[in-house]
Design an enzyme around this catalytic site. Sequence first.
Site, short mmCIF file in Angstrom:
data_model
loop_
_atom_site.label_atom_id
_atom_site.label_comp_id
_atom_site.label_asym_id
_atom_site.label_seq_id
_atom_site.Cartn_x
_atom_site.Cartn_y
_atom_site.Cartn_z
N CYS A 107 -2.08 -77.32 -30.39
CA CYS A 107 -0.95 -77.88 -31.13
C CYS A 107 -1.13 -77.55 -32.61
O CYS A 107 -2.18 -77.83 -33.18
CB CYS A 107 -0.92 -79.40 -30.91
SG CYS A 107 0.09 -80.28 -32.13
N GLU A 142 -1.63 -63.18 -32.98
CA GLU A 142 -0.22 -63.26 -32.56
C GLU A 142 0.28 -64.71 -32.59
O GLU A 142 0.73 -65.26 -31.58
CB GLU A 142 -0.05 -62.63 -31.17
CG GLU A 142 -0.39 -61.15 -31.17
CD GLU A 142 -0.13 -60.46 -29.84
OE1 GLU A 142 -0.08 -61.16 -28.81
OE2 GLU A 142 0.03 -59.23 -29.82
N CYS A 148 5.35 -77.21 -29.41
CA CYS A 148 4.60 -78.33 -28.85
C CYS A 148 5.47 -79.60 -28.88
O CYS A 148 6.20 -79.83 -29.84
CB CYS A 148 3.32 -78.53 -29.66
SG CYS A 148 2.32 -79.90 -29.06
N CYS A 150 4.21 -82.84 -28.32
CA CYS A 150 3.31 -84.00 -28.29
C CYS A 150 3.80 -85.09 -29.25
O CYS A 150 4.73 -84.87 -30.03
CB CYS A 150 1.88 -83.58 -28.63
SG CYS A 150 1.59 -83.30 -30.38
N GLU A 292 -3.22 -53.37 -33.01
CA GLU A 292 -3.43 -53.09 -31.59
C GLU A 292 -2.41 -52.04 -31.19
O GLU A 292 -1.21 -52.27 -31.31
CB GLU A 292 -3.19 -54.35 -30.74
CG GLU A 292 -4.11 -55.50 -31.07
CD GLU A 292 -3.85 -56.73 -30.20
OE1 GLU A 292 -3.10 -56.63 -29.21
OE2 GLU A 292 -4.38 -57.79 -30.54
#
Length: 661
Positions: A107, A142, A148, A150, A292
């Site tokens: 979170c 990333e 979230c 919560c 990448e």
Amino acid sequence: MDIGVDYYPEHWDRTDWEPHAKLMAEAGFRLVRLGEFAWSKMEPKEGRWEFGWLDEAIEVLRAQNIRVILGTPTATPPPWLAARHPDILNVGKDGRALEPGGRRHYCYTSPVYREYSRKIVTAMAGHYAEHPAVVGWQTDNEIGGPKCFCDACAKAFQDWLKTRYVTLEALNRAWGTIFWSQEWSDWSQIPLPRHSMHGPSILLDHQRFHSGQVLAYHQVQVDILRKSCPKQFVTHNCMGFYNEVDYWALAKSLDRVALDFYPGNLWGEGKFNCAGHDYTRSLKHQPWMVMEQRSGLTGWLEMFQAGDLPGQLRLWTYQTVAHGADAVVYFRWRTSRFGAEQYWHGVLDHHGVPGRRYRELSRVGAEFAALGDRFTGASYVAPVGIVLDPESRWALEIQKGHPKFDCLAHANLYHRAFTAHHAGVEYWHPADDFGGAKILVVPTAFLCDEALAKKLTAYAEAGGTVVLTFRSGVKDAANVVVNERLPGVLRSLAGCLVEEYDAPVGREPFVLALAAPLPKKPATATIWCDALTLTGAKALARYADGPFTGMPAATLHRVGKGQVVYVGFQGDAAFYGLLAKWLLADQGLASPFAPSDTVEITERVKGKERFLFVLNHAATESKLKMPAGKPWRDLLTGQKTGRTLTLTPYDVRILTPTVPA
Ligand code: GLA
Ligand code: ZN
């Protein structure tokens, strides 16, 4: 210019490290990213720091003259941390915490997680700030999702709203909560929106809040690195046009932006992939890097993508250089034998014996060594600008208006058309100054404010060409529809009014009749169709069938020394091709090369030096007619060009004018 690899020494026996480093150096890899998922190895128990293995790995690389970028490992909190503090776990819409075991299961709001992140980043920064082989840092990995739900996030959202609106009256008014009896009478009543019946206002603010939480979490790491490691750069590996976090804001906190680039049949390959490159460069309008880049066949547990074809790894590397990058790091060095990414192939296969891909990249390594710093600091030539507002994108993703409408795909129809004509494109944030763009496309400026309208007007008056589109000036900052005729604040600039509109879901595309200066060629409109009334502009296109037959569909308005095109529909590829061709010719920007969907041509300049990158994305030979005049020299082969350039499949040329000019 450097190439490098993402390396996980912790996945391999200690005895493998020297041979690995030696092979890397032999291929010309000079950069390695390390550590971004290795929290459990750096802090196996709370407060017990173990950097010895990493020190050793860095030494092994340094012995081969390889420099290191260290990743902070916060994308993968170790199991002991989640066990001790289950409240660090990300909670889904269903109220259930994500179980540890994968990654990104934390979170962003959790003060406990921020504290543990602060501790490990501080410990790493303290340990490596002065390390001569460590040149930079990658924060997390990333960053951006998932959202979230919560309790801490719910409370933080209410606090965030309090700061933004100050009073509940102001919030209720701004959101229009009288609709369906949603007038909140206490901050604590406002939920994290879990479904779309809430309406677009709370959803947009929730997205803003989420992005803000990600940025605040991320800034904790940046602050530590800035303070402790002033000699090393800070970057983050972004994912192209990903928009869960406002990348423009994220980029401000970084020294350079990095891209993770995975072309292929799943995400698209070929010339037009470069939109993501252009966007990444544009986030800071500076040289950038790839952190990448795909280096083989890719796949997780359930998702697979065909392998690269011989020549493509090299081609993709030059594609990034052609768009202004100065380093390319491949993901990953050796394919993992375990974990979720066993099919995500690296430069080496599981067995570690160098093969075709290693040889192909060794060729790139040798070429890069020969080219040296030829392009370092060279700027990318981009006379075309596209304004991309992350907030308008959020609002248009919340409410598309047509099931098939994708605001990013729409914006990139313009990118595609200009790129097909070999005109460089830079993206701009609405708060930017638009650089020296001669043609500025402002696709679906959904949440357009007075400030942007004024800036665009000044830009047109001074001689610029602005392209506006449907769904512009529609909403205010609270994602509520404006109380005026569309295109809202852009009305006088556009010189037209939206009389009526349609989102022709399930209907055949409408036929358009184009008018000069556009050629009378076939084109159609779909997805969204504004029927326009002229208030100063002239018609560039009219509907030739459907409910708006005869009405203007696109317009041209002379403004000061410049002009404004309004396109009231999403067109077919033919339309954008014709529009781009006319605008480029009109501005004296027509390329001497024939337009192409497979041969990519870009230009970079450095002082008086000019470099043309010519890339053949076709699996077949392509012939390119060279413009009349002096020959060019190919920096890779040293050869002079003739009247025709014959490009083999996936061929790369870097041309520079022969002297004297
Ligand atoms: C992303 C991640 C990497 C890896 C690759 C391949 O880009 O950053 O860690 O997972 O995808 O899946
Ligand atoms: Zn949370």
